[in-house]
Scaffold this motif. Structure first.
Motif, mmCIF file in Angstrom:
data_model
loop_
_atom_site.group_PDB
_atom_site.id
_atom_site.type_symbol
_atom_site.label_atom_id
_atom_site.label_comp_id
_atom_site.label_asym_id
_atom_site.label_seq_id
_atom_site.Cartn_x
_atom_site.Cartn_y
_atom_site.Cartn_z
ATOM 1 N N GLY A 97 -22.965 44.523 24.519
ATOM 2 C CA GLY A 97 -23.360 43.376 25.331
ATOM 3 C C GLY A 97 -23.266 43.647 26.819
ATOM 4 N N GLY A 116 -26.072 45.858 28.086
ATOM 5 C CA GLY A 116 -27.310 45.109 28.300
ATOM 6 C C GLY A 116 -27.298 44.342 29.611
ATOM 7 N N ILE A 117 -26.141 43.750 29.936
ATOM 8 C CA ILE A 117 -26.034 43.006 31.195
ATOM 9 C C ILE A 117 -26.185 43.943 32.391
ATOM 10 C CG2 ILE A 117 -24.479 41.646 32.635
ATOM 11 C CD1 ILE A 117 -23.313 40.462 30.079
#
Length: 209
Positions: free
Chosen positions: A5, A8-9
């Motif tokens: 996650g 991706g950020i």
């Protein structure tokens, strides 16, 4: 390695930053071409005409930039590519700004022809460097282009009549401009900051050589 996650950020932020830089550059280049080159020659353009020309200019610039992209892979890395590009593009501009601020004998014709001839020479040398016919390191090339640009500016200025200094007196650098606007401690004085940066730069260059 970052978690899925978070990765991706981070990538989203990186892509957003790249897109922001690209659209700002395209918008600035399109505005420059439209307002400084096209509009002065066609005074009867409406707002819609200017907007349409700006869009077409942006599209052309995007196609040119995308066509140039495969050339970047020939460089050892992105940083090397950026520094190489700056070494060929910036010297002429530096010479014009430097002479324009410090030499009152300089003329607008000198600035124009220095810009044209300097960038033309830079383009030729860059193409030769990519084809293997010019193997001088880009840091040395930057110094040579700067010296040539200074020479062209001085030569063209001396061959033209002296400009009216009164019209452009405000753009010339004066000693008063280097003084702080109000008294301040030495550690807040930007002149000491500039001297420190120059000293550190000199030490880095000496250390590498």
């Amino acid at each position: 390695m970052l978690p899925v996650g978070i990765t991706g950020i981070v990538l989203s932020g990186l892509i957003a930053a790249i897109m922001s830089s690209i659209d700002s550059t395209l918008n600035s280049a399109s505005t420059l071409i439209t307002m400084d080159f096209i509009k002065p020659k066609k005074q009867n353009l409406t707002s819609k005409d200017i907007a349409r020309i700006g869009r077409y200019t942006t599209l052309i610039l995007m196609v040119v930039a995308a066509s140039w992209t495969p050339m970047i892979q020939k460089f050892p890395g992105m940083f090397h590519y950026i520094q190489s590009a700056f070494a060929y593009v910036v010297p002429t501009v530096v010479a014009i700004f430097f002479m324009g601020m410090l030499w009152k004998r300089g003329s607008r014709n000198a600035a124009f022809w220095t810009l044209v001839s300097g960038h033309s020479l830079s383009l030729v040398l860059f193409v030769l460097s990519q084809t293997g016919y010019f193997n001088l390191h880009f840091t040395i090339t930057a110094g040579l282009l700067t010296a040539v640009s200074f020479g062209i500016f001085i030569l063209v200025s001396l061959l033209n009549p002296a400009p009216d200094v009164a019209e452009s007196e405000e753009v010339f650098w004066r000693k008063e401009d280097a003084k702080p606007a109000y008294p301040m401690p030495w550690y807040k004085d930007y002149r000491w900051h500039a001297a420190g940066i120059l000293l550190l730069t000199a030490l880095m260059i000496i250390g590498f050589f």
